[in-house]
Design a protein around this motif. Structure first.
Motif, PDB file in Angstrom:
ATOM      1  N   ILE A   1       0.865  -1.169   0.000  1.00 51.62           N
ATOM      2  CA  ILE A   1       0.000   0.000   0.000  1.00 51.62           C
ATOM      3  C   ILE A   1       0.902   1.219   0.000  1.00 51.62           C
ATOM      4  O   ILE A   1       1.754   1.371   0.878  1.00 51.62           O
ATOM      5  CB  ILE A   1      -0.948   0.019   1.219  1.00 51.62           C
ATOM      6  CG1 ILE A   1      -1.815  -1.246   1.216  1.00 51.62           C
ATOM      7  CG2 ILE A   1      -1.811   1.280   1.205  1.00 51.62           C
ATOM      8  CD1 ILE A   1      -2.697  -1.381   2.419  1.00 51.62           C
ATOM      9  N   ASP A   2       0.724   2.065  -0.992  1.00 53.03           N
ATOM     10  CA  ASP A   2       1.558   3.260  -1.166  1.00 53.03           C
ATOM     11  C   ASP A   2       3.038   2.893  -1.113  1.00 53.03           C
ATOM     12  O   ASP A   2       3.836   3.511  -0.424  1.00 53.03           O
ATOM     13  CB  ASP A   2       1.210   4.331  -0.125  1.00 53.03           C
ATOM     14  CG  ASP A   2      -0.204   4.855  -0.301  1.00 53.03           C
ATOM     15  OD1 ASP A   2      -0.775   5.314   0.691  1.00 53.03           O
ATOM     16  OD2 ASP A   2      -0.728   4.821  -1.432  1.00 53.03           O
ATOM     17  N   GLU A   3       3.404   1.835  -1.865  1.00 50.89           N
ATOM     18  CA  GLU A   3       4.781   1.369  -2.047  1.00 50.89           C
ATOM     19  C   GLU A   3       5.419   0.725  -0.824  1.00 50.89           C
ATOM     20  O   GLU A   3       6.589   0.422  -0.823  1.00 50.89           O
ATOM     21  CB  GLU A   3       5.691   2.499  -2.573  1.00 50.89           C
ATOM     22  CG  GLU A   3       5.271   3.044  -3.924  1.00 50.89           C
ATOM     23  CD  GLU A   3       5.311   2.009  -5.034  1.00 50.89           C
ATOM     24  OE1 GLU A   3       6.222   1.172  -5.068  1.00 50.89           O
ATOM     25  OE2 GLU A   3       4.395   2.034  -5.876  1.00 50.89           O
TER      26      GLU A   3
ATOM     27  N   LYS B   1      -0.854  -2.571  -4.537  1.00 53.43           N
ATOM     28  CA  LYS B   1      -0.096  -3.382  -5.485  1.00 53.43           C
ATOM     29  C   LYS B   1      -0.008  -4.779  -4.887  1.00 53.43           C
ATOM     30  O   LYS B   1       0.302  -4.933  -3.705  1.00 53.43           O
ATOM     31  CB  LYS B   1       1.289  -2.788  -5.702  1.00 53.43           C
ATOM     32  CG  LYS B   1       2.164  -3.574  -6.663  1.00 53.43           C
ATOM     33  CD  LYS B   1       3.463  -2.858  -6.966  1.00 53.43           C
ATOM     34  CE  LYS B   1       4.450  -3.032  -5.843  1.00 53.43           C
ATOM     35  NZ  LYS B   1       5.798  -2.531  -6.151  1.00 53.43           N
TER      36      LYS B   1
ATOM     37  N   ASN C   1     -11.288  12.824  -6.712  1.00 58.42           N
ATOM     38  CA  ASN C   1     -10.358  13.142  -7.792  1.00 58.42           C
ATOM     39  C   ASN C   1      -9.838  14.557  -7.582  1.00 58.42           C
ATOM     40  O   ASN C   1     -10.568  15.526  -7.720  1.00 58.42           O
ATOM     41  CB  ASN C   1     -11.073  13.029  -9.142  1.00 58.42           C
ATOM     42  CG  ASN C   1     -10.168  13.308 -10.321  1.00 58.42           C
ATOM     43  OD1 ASN C   1      -9.076  13.856 -10.171  1.00 58.42           O
ATOM     44  ND2 ASN C   1     -10.620  12.950 -11.503  1.00 58.42           N
TER      45      ASN C   1
ATOM     46  N   THR D   1     -10.258   4.459  -3.043  1.00 54.93           N
ATOM     47  CA  THR D   1     -10.526   5.415  -1.971  1.00 54.93           C
ATOM     48  C   THR D   1     -11.426   4.752  -0.958  1.00 54.93           C
ATOM     49  O   THR D   1     -12.461   4.187  -1.320  1.00 54.93           O
ATOM     50  CB  THR D   1     -11.187   6.686  -2.526  1.00 54.93           C
ATOM     51  OG1 THR D   1     -10.317   7.261  -3.498  1.00 54.93           O
ATOM     52  CG2 THR D   1     -11.456   7.690  -1.419  1.00 54.93           C
TER      53      THR D   1
ATOM     54  N   MET E   1      -7.318   8.096  -0.368  1.00 51.65           N
ATOM     55  CA  MET E   1      -6.945   7.327  -1.548  1.00 51.65           C
ATOM     56  C   MET E   1      -5.652   6.566  -1.267  1.00 51.65           C
ATOM     57  O   MET E   1      -4.703   7.124  -0.733  1.00 51.65           O
ATOM     58  CB  MET E   1      -6.758   8.227  -2.774  1.00 51.65           C
ATOM     59  CG  MET E   1      -6.405   7.408  -4.030  1.00 51.65           C
ATOM     60  SD  MET E   1      -6.207   8.402  -5.506  1.00 51.65           S
ATOM     61  CE  MET E   1      -7.899   8.837  -5.817  1.00 51.65           C
ATOM     62  N   TYR E   2      -5.649   5.299  -1.631  1.00 51.25           N
ATOM     63  CA  TYR E   2      -4.485   4.436  -1.463  1.00 51.25           C
ATOM     64  C   TYR E   2      -4.130   3.789  -2.794  1.00 51.25           C
ATOM     65  O   TYR E   2      -5.016   3.486  -3.597  1.00 51.25           O
ATOM     66  CB  TYR E   2      -4.765   3.332  -0.445  1.00 51.25           C
ATOM     67  CG  TYR E   2      -4.929   3.824   0.972  1.00 51.25           C
ATOM     68  CD1 TYR E   2      -3.824   4.040   1.774  1.00 51.25           C
ATOM     69  CD2 TYR E   2      -6.190   4.071   1.499  1.00 51.25           C
ATOM     70  CE1 TYR E   2      -3.962   4.487   3.079  1.00 51.25           C
ATOM     71  CE2 TYR E   2      -6.342   4.518   2.797  1.00 51.25           C
ATOM     72  CZ  TYR E   2      -5.229   4.725   3.586  1.00 51.25           C
ATOM     73  OH  TYR E   2      -5.375   5.171   4.869  1.00 51.25           O
ATOM     74  N   ALA E   3      -2.837   3.558  -3.004  1.00 49.33           N
ATOM     75  CA  ALA E   3      -2.361   2.833  -4.174  1.00 49.33           C
ATOM     76  C   ALA E   3      -1.995   1.419  -3.718  1.00 49.33           C
ATOM     77  O   ALA E   3      -1.073   1.242  -2.920  1.00 49.33           O
ATOM     78  CB  ALA E   3      -1.146   3.535  -4.777  1.00 49.33           C
TER      79      ALA E   3
ATOM     80  N   SER F   1      -1.858  -3.616 -10.020  1.00 51.50           N
ATOM     81  CA  SER F   1      -1.978  -2.339  -9.307  1.00 51.50           C
ATOM     82  C   SER F   1      -3.373  -1.758  -9.455  1.00 51.50           C
ATOM     83  O   SER F   1      -4.008  -1.899 -10.500  1.00 51.50           O
ATOM     84  CB  SER F   1      -0.962  -1.334  -9.863  1.00 51.50           C
ATOM     85  OG  SER F   1       0.349  -1.817  -9.705  1.00 51.50           O
ATOM     86  N   LYS F   2      -3.814  -1.071  -8.403  1.00 51.43           N
ATOM     87  CA  LYS F   2      -5.123  -0.418  -8.425  1.00 51.43           C
ATOM     88  C   LYS F   2      -5.142   0.674  -7.369  1.00 51.43           C
ATOM     89  O   LYS F   2      -4.593   0.511  -6.285  1.00 51.43           O
ATOM     90  CB  LYS F   2      -6.219  -1.446  -8.115  1.00 51.43           C
ATOM     91  CG  LYS F   2      -7.624  -0.909  -8.114  1.00 51.43           C
ATOM     92  CD  LYS F   2      -8.102  -0.588  -9.499  1.00 51.43           C
ATOM     93  CE  LYS F   2      -9.544  -0.122  -9.468  1.00 51.43           C
ATOM     94  NZ  LYS F   2      -9.994   0.397 -10.707  1.00 51.43           N
ATOM     95  N   GLN F   3      -5.767   1.809  -7.685  1.00 50.49           N
ATOM     96  CA  GLN F   3      -5.979   2.862  -6.693  1.00 50.49           C
ATOM     97  C   GLN F   3      -7.417   2.764  -6.211  1.00 50.49           C
ATOM     98  O   GLN F   3      -8.322   2.488  -6.990  1.00 50.49           O
ATOM     99  CB  GLN F   3      -5.725   4.244  -7.278  1.00 50.49           C
ATOM    100  CG  GLN F   3      -4.261   4.529  -7.480  1.00 50.49           C
ATOM    101  CD  GLN F   3      -4.013   5.998  -7.769  1.00 50.49           C
ATOM    102  OE1 GLN F   3      -4.888   6.722  -8.204  1.00 50.49           O
ATOM    103  NE2 GLN F   3      -2.796   6.428  -7.514  1.00 50.49           N
TER     104      GLN F   3
END
Length: 143
Positions: free
Chosen positions: A8-10, A37, A81, A56, A33-35, A52-54
């Motif tokens: 999450i967020d790298e 992977k 957004n 919220t 919002m989180y990224a 990968s997916k973003q």
């Protein structure tokens, strides 16, 4: 395949075995919002290409007076957004050059002028989003 790594967020947040088909990630903040992977890994530790997916997280259902994002407590839901469709700065009748040039996703710009006042025109990329400057909504242009 040995298992999956969830980032999450790298940052690696969780590892699950290969036979797991669903999992829950705890400790996330509401309306954030989180990224994400996800990679598969083998016994030697080699990872696959990421999926990968973003996403919220949902808004908090807790109380509150409605003085948070968006102003009045009428229950309006703002867009997550934060991209702009357009951003322009004007000094009198002269359009100022932004550095770097405007691009969606860029969050910091600079410009130079000797004008005592500039006009800002900002248009959000999503119709439900609002552009704020010092807690004031910019609907078209503002000085």
């Amino acid at each position: 395949m040995e298992g999956y790594r969830i980032y999450i967020d790298e940052k690696e947040r969780k590892t699950v075995s290969g036979n797991v088909s669903a999992t829950t990630v705890d400790g996330l903040k509401a309306d954030t919002m989180y990224a994400f992977k996800v990679t598969a890994y083998d016994a030697a530790g080699n990872e696959s290409a990421p999926l990968s997916k973003q996403a919220t997280t949902a808004r908090s259902s807790g109380g509150g007076g409605g003085s948070g994002r968006g102003g009045s407590g009428g229950g309006s839901v703002l867009s997550s957004n934060a991209d702009l469709e357009d951003l322009q700065l004007w000094a009198k009748d002269t359009k100022l050059e932004l550095s770097p040039s405007f691009a969606a996703g860029t969050t910091s710009y600079s410009t130079r002028t000797e004008a005592g006042q500039v006009e800002i025109a900002a248009k959000p990329a999503h119709a439900a989003a609002k552009v704020l400057l010092k807690d004031k909504v910019i609907t078209d242009r503002t000085n």
